[in-house]
Write an enzyme that holds these catalytic residues in place. Structure first.
Site, mmCIF file in Angstrom:
data_model
loop_
_atom_site.group_PDB
_atom_site.id
_atom_site.type_symbol
_atom_site.label_atom_id
_atom_site.label_comp_id
_atom_site.label_asym_id
_atom_site.label_seq_id
_atom_site.Cartn_x
_atom_site.Cartn_y
_atom_site.Cartn_z
ATOM 1 C CG HIS A 107 -8.125 -1.692 7.843
ATOM 2 N ND1 HIS A 107 -8.844 -0.862 6.878
ATOM 3 C CD2 HIS A 107 -7.031 -1.085 7.894
ATOM 4 C CE1 HIS A 107 -8.273 0.586 6.662
ATOM 5 N NE2 HIS A 107 -6.935 -0.024 7.865
ATOM 6 C CD GLU A 128 -3.014 1.715 2.242
ATOM 7 O OE1 GLU A 128 -3.705 1.424 1.723
ATOM 8 O OE2 GLU A 128 -2.274 1.118 4.094
ATOM 9 C CD GLU A 153 -2.992 -2.037 10.928
ATOM 10 O OE1 GLU A 153 -4.020 -2.344 9.720
ATOM 11 O OE2 GLU A 153 -3.143 -0.849 11.006
ATOM 12 C CG ASN A 178 0.232 -7.033 4.507
ATOM 13 O OD1 ASN A 178 -0.221 -6.102 3.611
ATOM 14 N ND2 ASN A 178 0.375 -7.393 4.773
ATOM 15 N N GLY A 185 2.616 2.383 11.315
ATOM 16 C CA GLY A 185 2.847 1.043 12.199
ATOM 17 C C GLY A 185 2.118 0.175 12.418
ATOM 18 C CB ALA A 186 -0.183 -2.046 11.842
#
Length: 832
Positions: free
Chosen positions: A295, A123, A292, A259, A255-256
């Site tokens: 997401h 990304e 995350e 995926n 930070g993270a």
């Protein structure tokens, strides 16, 4: 791209740690609706060895050519094709050290031996650095990944391993086919990993670390299971993959990264050691994991069509992360912290003329990097919180569920979400949200009371005090009058509302759900200050009133003396965000006016205010104290020490010396303030001790603590040493911003940082790499050490040394400098 649809990518990679290159082959299954002999894909930093197309039994030869500047690969076919076909490409690439694309990460094992792992960060638009593809979110396909790696290495991708076989001296890992998804969510990982296993129903969960670190993943495993289950409940949609890996990477720019099924993190955001990790770290790990996992639905299952809707991914995950963590840990007061952190960050940035709308036009990849900011994450999150409050919690949830179910495995735009929520809530969500999403800035509502009538006027709030007349928002206004509440949606420039009682007190935007500021007439504000004094107002409103007033001092609408007088109503305050924000504002004023004749007046008042908080908190945590007390204690001790409180400085030194003899003598929550204050009053000897501690430490969180401390000396030569250290291998490129931002925040770093940055700029760029998102943080740090007289120097420097993707941040930084310089000049007039 028109007329060409990729259906599936069959990918095989063979990374090598001998020459830091990788070989790759891919077969892309395509549907071509029109006849063509030219296929254009995205590709960067790749060498194409061979390519051809296959249709049925026919092999069609092809010629590749790469345009490096446009990052485009054009494949010319010997004849035209239409319908179903396969495109076969053989290529090589570089395992770069710029923390993007397919890159290498270096670390030392327990014996001090250098090891490498290969990992990906695709990304926003860096999948093209690993394989030729259509590298945009709307072009979804399935992926079949194979990794050929050395025998002693493991391999990870989005899906579980379906087969493993020996091929010569290597192992071939084959992974299951992914769901249909965007290229930026693909993951490849190769290294010497170890695993901590867990399960949620039949979903396999693993915490993945480098050797010797898996035990520090226990807390993260617990969070992952809890939050994953809760998201399934909230959305009413099961997590669609058979496994979820949470992977700690030694070198990682962000930070993270979410995926699908293989989330990557900085080590300091996934690994937790109860002995050395602080309360703040525990909370931060929970928030990032929650963000995350959100997401996996919002972004991965349903993806934005193009990057102008990036905020849909990010602000939604920011908002949901807080909601889900708060459900499990209500005692952390996360929604309050969200206001004081996320909302204020967003309001600060959005009060600049050089801000941008949430929905922002993006043309090329460098611009995408620029919008990963407080507008896309924090303003978006705050606007969603306002929307949830406007339509009601249950309508909001049902609207989201409807949206996700309708667009799963596909792409959507902002308006699709508003339509879903509006449909369920029967409210004008689409037209209201347009005013918040498509235009820059936010309003300040000016309130004037006349007996039982109040008149409301809206205008854009700008920190430089200038007026912009044309902006108008649809503002959900809530007016609380004792136990009576009245709500309106204010769409025009001005409105008037009748109160129930001409003598009652009222407050607007109680709980600060609306993303706007309020400016009361003097009489109404004076009445509210009495309610603060008696703690009749709720804590969020006490926080909000002084915060709005301080922002009006900066913009020049109010005088600073009015704010300082107003703060006397808070002598009995005990709420975390109110005390923290007040303390930060007073400390900011002290730092701003430190060279002025009246500096002592502000210093004395600040010391007195902070001293009262410290008297309540003390040095050591008390049994059953609030979670937020430890966060506040750290700030108060550090600020008092820097304000010259001799007792605090003496105690900090005592505790530092004790720590040097016995590491376990100092609790994690006090380490940062103690190390910082040891440096503040330290010398060359102290510096050597901190440097030695930094070098010996193996835990990232601890290392950053020592590095931050080394930014807090008063001696310029020691600060220059810290900056020089940042260019050595001792500081990972992912942490290069730590010394720069730390010295920018140090009043003694003002004359040091900017000349040093100019001198070493090329070396810095070489270290963190063009295109690295960290560049924006580094550029912004310049603002802390210059005044408006140096603006031309900064402009000229960046003109000579342009860095794509930082143009907007440079403008924002210089605008902040002008606002601060103007504010200081006004304070001088007021106090002299």
């Amino acid at each position: 791209m028109a007329g060409i649809t990729p259906v599936n990518y069959e990918l095989k990679f063979e990374p090598s740690f001998h020459n830091f290159k990788f070989n790759g082959t891919e077969t892309i299954t395509l549907n071509l609706s029109k006849s063509t002999n030219s296929i254009i894909l995205d590709a960067a930093e790749l060498t194409i060895k061979k390519c051809h197309a296959v249709q049925g039994t026919k092999i069609i030869s092809a010629k590749p050519s790469i345009n490096e500047k446009n990052e485009r690969l054009t494949i010319k076919l010997a004849k035209k094709i239409k319908g179903k076909a396969k495109l076969c490409i053989e290529f090589t690439g570089i395992l770069n050290d710029r923390l993007l694309g397919f890159y290498k990460s270096q670390y030392k094992d327990k014996k001090g031996k250098t090891k490498y792992l290969a990992t990906t960060q695709f990304e926003a638009a860096d999948a093209r650095r690993a394989f030729p593809c259509w590298d945009e979110p709307a072009v979804k396909a399935t992926f079949d990944v194979t990794l050929l790696v050395d025998k002693h290495l493991d391999a990870i991708s989005n899906m579980p391993v379906t087969s493993k076989k020996n091929v010569g001296s290597k192992i071939l890992y084959k992974f299951g086919r992914t769901p249909i998804m965007s290229t930026y969510l693909l993951y490849l990982g190769v290294g010497e990993f170890e695993y901590l296993y867990g399960k949620l129903r039949n979903i396999k969960i693993r915490i993945v670390t480098t050797k010797g670190n898996k035990n520090k993943g226990k807390l993260s495993l617990d969070f992952t299971k809890k939050f994953l289950g809760e998201y399934e409940k909230y959305f009413g949609i099961k997590y669609p993959l058979p496994k979820l890996d949470m992977i700690a990477i030694p070198d990682f720019a962000a930070g993270a990264m979410e995926n699908w099924g293989a989330i990557t993190f900085r080590e300091a955001i996934l690994l937790y050691d109860p002995k050395t990790s602080s309360t703040r770290t525990k909370q931060y790990i929970a928030e990032v994991i929650s963000h995350e996992i959100a997401h996996q639905w919002f972004g991965n299952l349903v993806t934005m069509k193009w990057w102008n809707d990036l905020w849909l991914n990010e602000s939604f995950a920011t908002f949901m992360a807080t909601k889900i963590v708060n459900k499990f840990y209500p005692e952390w007061d996360l929604w309050d912290q969200f206001l004081d952190d996320a909302m204020l960050q967003a309001m600060s940035l959005d009060a600049l003329k050089n801000s941008h709308p949430i929905n922002v036009d993006v043309k090329h990849p460098a611009q995408i990097r620029e919008i990963f900011d407080a507008i896309s994450y924090d303003k978006g999150g705050s606007v969603l919180r306002m929307l949830e409050n406007y339509v009601g919690i249950e309508n909001f949830r049902k609207g989201l569920k409807h949206y996700l179910a309708k667009h799963r495995y596909s792409n959507a735009e902002g308006r699709d979400l508003w339509n879903s929520i509006g449909k369920i809530a029967h409210k004008p969500v689409d037209s209201m949200m347009k005013t918040w999403i498509d235009q820059v800035g936010y309003p300040i509502v000016v309130v004037k009371r006349d007996n039982s009538k109040i008149s409301l006027t809206q205008k854009r709030f700008l920190s430089d005090g200038s007026r912009v007349s044309k902006n108008k928002w649809a503002i959900p206004i809530q007016i609380e009058e004792g136990n009576y509440e009245n709500s309106i949606l204010m769409k025009s420039h001005s409105s008037s509302v009748s109160l129930k009682n001409k003598d009652s007190n009222f407050i607007i935007n109680s709980g600060r759900y609306g993303f706007y500021r309020v400016q009361y007439d003097d009489h109404s504000l004076a009445n509210l200050s009495l309610l603060i004094d008696e703690k009749i107002l709720n804590h969020v409103d006490r926080w909000s009133l002084q915060n709005d007033l301080f922002s009006q001092c900066i913009s020049g609408t109010k005088q600073l003396q009015e704010y300082l007088d107003f703060t006397t109503s808070y002598h009995d305050e005990d709420d975390y965000i109110t005390l923290l924000n007040l303390a930060q504002n007073l400390y900011y004023l002290y730092k701003l006016t430190i060279k002025e004749k009246f500096s002592d007046e502000i210093r004395t008042y600040t010391v007195q205010f902070l001293g009262t908080i410290f008297d309540r908190l003390g040095w050591d945590s008390k049994k059953n104290e609030k979670h937020t007390d430890s966060l506040l204690r750290s700030f108060v001790i550090t600020a008092l020490g820097k304000l010259g409180d001799k007792e605090i400085l003496g105690e900090a030194n005592k505790r530092f010396n004790k720590f040097l003899k016995n590491k376990n003598s100092l609790v994690a929550d006090l380490q940062e303030p103690v190390f910082v204050l040891a440096a503040w009053q330290g010398d060359k000897k102290t510096y050597s001790k901190l440097l030695s501690l930094y070098r010996k430490s193996t835990l990232q969180e601890e290392k950053i603590r020592f590095l931050m401390a080394m930014c807090n000396f008063k001696q310029k030569n020691l600060l220059l040493k810290t900056l020089a250290l940042s260019l050595t291998p001792d500081v990972r490129s992912q942490n290069i911003r730590v010394p720069i931002m730390g010295i920018s925040a140090n009043i003694h770093g003002r004359d040091v940082l900017w000349p040093w940055l100019k001198k070493h700029w090329k070396k810095l760029i070489r270290k963190f790499g063009v295109g690295n998102p960290l560049a924006n943080r580094i550029v912004a740090s310049v603002g802390g050490v210059i005044d408006d007289k140096q603006e031309r120097d900064v402009r000229n420097f960046f003109k000579r040394n342009p860095l794509p993707g930082t143009e907007r941040v440079i403008e924002q930084t210089l605008e902040r400098v002008r606002i601060r310089s103007k504010f200081l000049r006004r304070i001088k007039k007021e106090f002299i």
